[in-house]
Design a protein around this motif. Structure first.
Motif, short mmCIF file in Angstrom:
data_model
loop_
_atom_site.label_atom_id
_atom_site.label_comp_id
_atom_site.label_asym_id
_atom_site.label_seq_id
_atom_site.Cartn_x
_atom_site.Cartn_y
_atom_site.Cartn_z
N PRO A 206 -104.82 95.56 5.43
CA PRO A 206 -104.53 96.64 6.38
C PRO A 206 -103.31 97.46 6.00
O PRO A 206 -102.40 96.98 5.32
N LYS A 207 -103.32 98.71 6.49
CA LYS A 207 -102.20 99.62 6.30
C LYS A 207 -101.62 99.96 7.67
O LYS A 207 -102.30 99.79 8.70
N THR B 48 -107.82 94.20 21.59
CA THR B 48 -106.80 93.55 20.77
C THR B 48 -105.88 94.63 20.23
O THR B 48 -106.34 95.57 19.57
N LYS B 49 -104.59 94.49 20.54
CA LYS B 49 -103.62 95.47 20.04
C LYS B 49 -103.13 95.01 18.68
O LYS B 49 -102.47 93.97 18.56
N LEU B 50 -103.46 95.77 17.66
CA LEU B 50 -103.09 95.43 16.29
C LEU B 50 -101.90 96.27 15.84
O LEU B 50 -101.92 97.50 15.97
N THR B 51 -100.89 95.60 15.32
CA THR B 51 -99.74 96.28 14.73
C THR B 51 -99.62 95.84 13.28
O THR B 51 -99.58 94.64 13.01
N VAL B 52 -99.59 96.82 12.37
CA VAL B 52 -99.44 96.53 10.94
C VAL B 52 -98.09 97.07 10.50
O VAL B 52 -97.85 98.28 10.52
N ASN B 53 -97.24 96.17 10.09
CA ASN B 53 -95.90 96.56 9.66
C ASN B 53 -95.86 96.86 8.16
O ASN B 53 -96.50 96.17 7.38
N PRO B 54 -95.10 97.90 7.78
CA PRO B 54 -95.03 98.25 6.35
C PRO B 54 -94.22 97.24 5.55
O PRO B 54 -93.46 96.46 6.10
#
Lengths: 116, 113
Positions: A78-79, A110-116
């Motif tokens: 994921p980005k 579902t709350k998705l958070t993708v951190n850099p």
């Protein structure tokens, strides 16, 4: 009564860290299972429809699969721009003439958070 | 191709007042749906139009809600009189043909004070 349960409620990933979201459902005859993506302040954006167990659909880094009791949304590498709430919904196959409906029954997402 | 549009984007009214929400579906879509999400809950179905006819209104909470779709094009959802529990986000969706994918608008955020 038709019911959809999504897990986890929230998921944090590092960029490139693959994972899966789960959607469990109970419905008296499944016509279709739908995945949507929702960004803050916007409406749900259609991603996929799955109709029968064993079916799979892909779009960029997303792949949706379906069994008789649940669906998975797999996110590969994921980005940060994949960060959003992912919603699952089911539509029952009851005949319209027998009191059926085309309504979608949603899970809470579902709350998705993708951190850099 | 333009998507589903909704107006207004936000509305703040006092308890007892009337509010009318509007939805313009994707051009050519004969099916129009209304849904809403109240705070902390999942999105829930309100009703479904096929052209100008109500196909399913099983999700309408009570008779303070009135939906219309004159001419089978745009739809309005009127809440009269509004109550505090009517606060939430009201979504409209449209589709072409039966049991097809539903495309959602951006929603109207309603706050009843």
């Amino acid at each position: 009564e038709d019911q959809v349960t999504q897990s986890p409620e929230a998921l944090r990933l590092q960029e490139g860290e693959s994972s899966s979201l789960n959607c469990s459902y109970t419905v008296s005859g499944l016509r279709g299972l739908f995945w949507y993506r929702q960004d803050p302040g916007k409406g749900p954006e259609f991603l996929f429809t799955l109709y029968s167990a064993g079916e799979e659909k892909e779009k960029e880094r997303l792949k949706a699969t379906l069994t008789k009791k649940e669906s998975f949304l797999h996110i590969t590498a994921p980005k940060p721009e994949d960060s959003a709430t992912y919603l699952c919904a089911v539509q029952a196959s009851r005949d319209l003439t027998q009191g059926g409906s085309e309504k979608l029954v949603f899970g809470k997402g579902t709350k998705l958070t993708v951190n850099p | 191709e333009a998507g589903v549009t909704q107006f207004p984007s936000h509305s703040v009214i006092e308890k007892g007042q009337t509010v009318t929400l509007r939805c313009d579906p994707i051009s050519g879509h004969d099916n129009l749906y209304w849904y809403r999400r109240v705070m902390g809950k999942e999105i829930k179905f309100l009703l479904h139009f096929v052209k100008e006819s109500k196909q399913d209104e099983s999700g309408m909470p009570n008779n303070r809600f009135l939906a219309e779709r004159t001419g089978g094009t745009y739809s309005t959802l009127k809440v009269q009189p509004a109550e505090l529990e009517d606060s939430g986000v009201y979504f409209c969706a449209s589709s072409y043909g039966h049991f097809r994918s539903q495309y959602f608008g951006p929603g109207t955020r309603l706050l009843v004070l």
